[in-house]
Write an enzyme that holds these catalytic residues in place. Structure first.
Site, mmCIF file in Angstrom:
data_model
loop_
_atom_site.group_PDB
_atom_site.id
_atom_site.type_symbol
_atom_site.label_atom_id
_atom_site.label_comp_id
_atom_site.label_asym_id
_atom_site.label_seq_id
_atom_site.Cartn_x
_atom_site.Cartn_y
_atom_site.Cartn_z
ATOM 1 N N GLN A 179 0.862 -1.187 0.000
ATOM 2 C CA GLN A 179 0.000 0.000 0.000
ATOM 3 C C GLN A 179 0.899 1.238 0.000
ATOM 4 O O GLN A 179 1.459 1.619 1.026
ATOM 5 C CB GLN A 179 -0.921 -0.029 1.210
ATOM 6 C CG GLN A 179 -1.746 -1.311 1.325
ATOM 7 C CD GLN A 179 -2.769 -1.454 0.214
ATOM 8 O OE1 GLN A 179 -3.726 -0.668 0.120
ATOM 9 N NE2 GLN A 179 -2.593 -2.448 -0.642
ATOM 10 N N ALA B 224 -11.712 2.349 4.001
ATOM 11 C CA ALA B 224 -10.722 1.523 3.315
ATOM 12 C C ALA B 224 -9.847 2.352 2.378
ATOM 13 O O ALA B 224 -10.048 3.559 2.195
ATOM 14 C CB ALA B 224 -11.426 0.408 2.559
ATOM 15 N N HIS B 225 -8.877 1.665 1.771
ATOM 16 C CA HIS B 225 -7.890 2.361 0.942
ATOM 17 C C HIS B 225 -8.533 3.027 -0.280
ATOM 18 O O HIS B 225 -9.472 2.531 -0.869
ATOM 19 C CB HIS B 225 -6.752 1.419 0.521
ATOM 20 C CG HIS B 225 -7.190 0.179 -0.196
ATOM 21 N ND1 HIS B 225 -6.360 -0.889 -0.391
ATOM 22 C CD2 HIS B 225 -8.359 -0.180 -0.758
ATOM 23 C CE1 HIS B 225 -7.001 -1.836 -1.056
ATOM 24 N NE2 HIS B 225 -8.212 -1.426 -1.280
ATOM 25 N N ASN B 226 -7.988 4.210 -0.590
ATOM 26 C CA ASN B 226 -8.357 4.998 -1.769
ATOM 27 C C ASN B 226 -9.758 5.608 -1.708
ATOM 28 O O ASN B 226 -10.241 6.143 -2.702
ATOM 29 C CB ASN B 226 -8.232 4.168 -3.055
ATOM 30 C CG ASN B 226 -6.826 3.657 -3.272
ATOM 31 O OD1 ASN B 226 -6.559 2.473 -3.084
ATOM 32 N ND2 ASN B 226 -5.912 4.539 -3.631
#
Length: 338
Positions: free
Chosen positions: A209, A250-252
């Site tokens: 990540q 969560a990511h993004n």
């Protein structure tokens, strides 16, 4: 203690006090020690009437000052000072901040570990057992309580309040006037894995990540909320966003300015949420979708597709007696066979 005059100054950051010019110098010097409900406030406290449902408590209130709208001004008892505003609840919110106890500033506890390369501005407080990594920058008047960890190259703005056991991972950027409550995780590794031919025998391949978390100004994040770093691009929280406890981002994910998110909401990766959205408790939002500006999602709503039109959305069923719910569930399953 604070004076009525100080209270008015605080309130008028967001709205005028409509009868300010009518108050005497003696009334403006009246001192207040706290906030109380209409029924329990004493002669040293401020109170407010935000909901007409409680109007019956107003004439007998012992509060020193009461925030009211113009139609209820005449019902404020003679022993209280009426402060007339358009939105009493907003005035209460502004005024309540004056009664929070002051904390010491500019102290770095001897047990804190601060890297020699870190840049610490004036009046920053760093509590016991904090760890401040290499090349971290912390803006003026920010405060870190005990056991905060800020990893290398992170940047914290001015006037931040970071409560105990918060972790801010490397390279993350936190804006000005941000409040992070106990146990918040900013910039942990996002949940990204690629399956092998047979994950039961050869497992999953972790995706590094490589993005950051970027948090805007005047953001509040509640206890034990997690905001994961982006996989490639950054995870972004806009200005004036408020997030409750136990939320997973969560990511993004990208969250627009002025959005509010209640507890136990889960937002899956790469979803974009617009400005001024209100997301109720325990909402689930699928990944890789977009929610436009000014959307309200009621509690426990499940969002699986993009929402392109502003408005209020709900899903699920409200509680009912079990026997009735079972009959309704049978009928719902039958609808799927039509």
């Amino acid at each position: 203690m604070i004076t009525i005059e100080q209270l008015i100054t605080q309130i008028e950051q967001h709205q005028p006090v409509l009868n300010k010019s009518e108050l005497s110098a003696e009334q403006l010097r009246t001192r207040l020690a706290g906030v109380g409900s209409l029924t329990d406030a004493d002669c040293m406290q401020m109170s407010f009437l935000a909901d007409p449902h409680y109007i019956s408590s107003l004439p007998s209130s012992q509060a020193a000052a009461v925030l009211v709208t113009a139609p209820y001004r005449e019902q404020v008892p003679a022993t209280s000072i009426a402060l007339v505003v358009a939105t009493p609840y907003l005035a209460y919110a502004s005024g309540s901040q004056l009664f929070v106890p002051d904390s010491p500033t500019g102290c770095i506890h001897p047990t804190a570990v601060v890297a020699a390369t870190a840049i610490i501005a004036e009046e920053v407080s760093i509590g016991p057992y904090c760890v401040i990594g290499e090349y971290v920058q912390i803006g003026a008047r920010s405060r870190m309580d005990a056991h905060v960890v800020i990893e290398a190259h992170a940047n914290i703005g001015t006037d931040a309040l970071i409560k105990s056991h918060v972790t801010i991972a490397y390279d993350c950027v936190i804006g000005n006037y941000v409040r992070l409550h106990a146990g918040v995780s900013i910039g942990a590794e996002g949940f990204g894995f690629a399956p092998t031919r047979d994950p039961s025998s050869s497992g999953w391949v972790r995706i590094a990540q490589l993005g950051r978390v970027i948090i805007g100004n005047h953001v509040r994040i509640g206890t034990h909320t997690c905001v994961d770093r982006g996989a490639i691009d950054d995870t972004v929280i806009g200005n004036h966003v408020i997030i409750d406890n136990l939320v997973q981002i969560a990511h993004n994910v990208r969250i627009g300015d002025g959005t509010a998110i209640a507890a136990k909401t889960g937002i899956a990766g790469s979803t974009i949420i617009g400005k001024r959205c209100i997301i109720g408790g325990a909402v689930g939002i699928n990944g890789h979708i977009e929610i436009t500006d000014d959307v309200t999602l009621s509690g426990m709503t499940m969002v699986t597709k993009s929402i392109k039109t502003a408005g209020s959305y709900s899903s699920g069923t409200a509680a009912m007696p079990t026997a009735k719910w079972r009959r309704a569930a049978v009928r719902f399953r039958q609808l799927g066979n039509d």
